[in-house]
Design an enzyme around this catalytic site. Structure first.
Site, PDB file in Angstrom:
ATOM      1  N   ARG A  83       0.828  -1.211   0.000  1.00 39.55           N
ATOM      2  CA  ARG A  83       0.000   0.000   0.000  1.00 39.55           C
ATOM      3  C   ARG A  83       0.867   1.267   0.000  1.00 39.55           C
ATOM      4  NH1 ARG A  83      -5.031  -1.388   2.491  1.00 39.55           N
ATOM      5  NH2 ARG A  83      -5.902  -3.060   1.220  1.00 39.55           N
ATOM      6  N   ASP A  94     -16.759   0.169  -8.154  1.00 34.63           N
ATOM      7  CA  ASP A  94     -15.367   0.188  -7.729  1.00 34.63           C
ATOM      8  C   ASP A  94     -14.530  -0.397  -8.859  1.00 34.63           C
ATOM      9  OD1 ASP A  94     -14.055   0.489  -4.679  1.00 34.63           O
ATOM     10  OD2 ASP A  94     -12.816  -0.624  -6.097  1.00 34.63           O
TER      11      ASP A  94
END
Length: 275
Positions: A39, A145
């Site tokens: 991330r 999404d």
């Protein structure tokens, strides 16, 4: 296979754990190390830094703004129902009454959850619609999404009961079924909520296959990795899609300041289209 783009030491991970715990009370265990690397590597690349050590020094220098960016990066899909509850209160108490007046000819309301993740946001929106819009109206949430896996999770509507933290007991009983036996510790949203949500996959950088007029857009904690020109293009497209005085809700660490002048700030990360 173990070569990484950026050096990431145990000391780096310990610093991140301390920042996340001190700032947000989140206890990252060692199993999250790879997730944290993956991330935050995106953020380091975006900032054109060379290592985790350099990035963590940058975090300390920048203060709260970058702390929030770091927290969002490592908790992207760890969301819950009615997160940032002031948004849902404003929607119920201010926006929907306006839409009931302006849309009374069509009796139609559409809210787009752009970046719906695992579904807690669109189901929270659906609850507000069910509680606030009279019978006979066509009120729906469009939930999209980029990640098809999280959209599939959202469609199932099954969640750990912890995702309902902060939801009052009346709403829990009205809109959720509590699991038992093998399903203990889980809840399932009631089917009447699922029927008023249209789930789908959309890349915000590409064309949007949305045919309905959109009244409200929720795009929260989505643009955090986008550079300013990309953000400007996206918010400009949102303005094109929304009607006059349409509403846009963004994440708590995001802002349209010096990014897009087609909206005015009317509340805590709540914007209204002005042109």
């Amino acid at each position: 296979m173990n070569e990484r783009e950026f050096t990431f030491t145990d000391q780096d991970f310990s610093r991140i754990k301390k920042i996340v715990y001190d700032f947000a009370g989140i206890d990252l265990n060692d199993s999250k190390k790879n997730l944290v690397y993956n991330r935050l590597a995106k953020r380091i690349r975006f900032l054109e830094l060379q290592s985790f050590k350099e990035y963590l020094n940058y975090v300390q220098e920048q203060g709260e703004t970058e702390f929030v960016n770091l927290i969002n990066a490592v908790t992207t899909n760890l969301t819950f129902f009615f997160r940032e509850n002031h948004h849902f209160d404003y929607l119920a108490n201010t926006v929907i009454p306006l839409l009931l007046e302006t849309n009374k000819a069509s009796k139609k309301i559409r809210i787009w959850s752009a970046g719906c993740s695992t579904g807690e946001e669109p189901y929270s929106l659906a609850i507000v619609l069910k509680e606030s819009v009279p019978q006979g109206w066509d009120a729906k949430v469009i939930a999209t999404d980029l990640d098809t896996n999280v959209v599939d999770t959202a469609r199932t509507g099954i969640y750990p009961i912890e995702r309902l933290k902060g939801v009052d007991e009346t709403r829990k009983k009205r809109w959720f079924l509590k699991g038992s036996g093998k399903q203990a510790g889980l809840v399932k949203v009631k089917s009447e909520l699922q029927t008023c949500i249209e789930f789908g996959q959309i890349n915000l950088m590409h064309d949007w296959p949305i045919n309905d007029p959109i009244d409200v857009i929720f795009c929260r904690n989505v643009v955090i990795y986008f550079d300013k020109p990309t953000q400007a293009r996206l918010f400009d497209r949102y303005a094109d899609l929304l009607p006059e005085h349409g509403h846009l809700f963004i994440g708590h660490s995001e802002s349209l300041y010096k990014v897009c002048d087609r909206f005015e700030l009317i509340g805590q990360t709540i914007y209204r289209k002005v042109r």
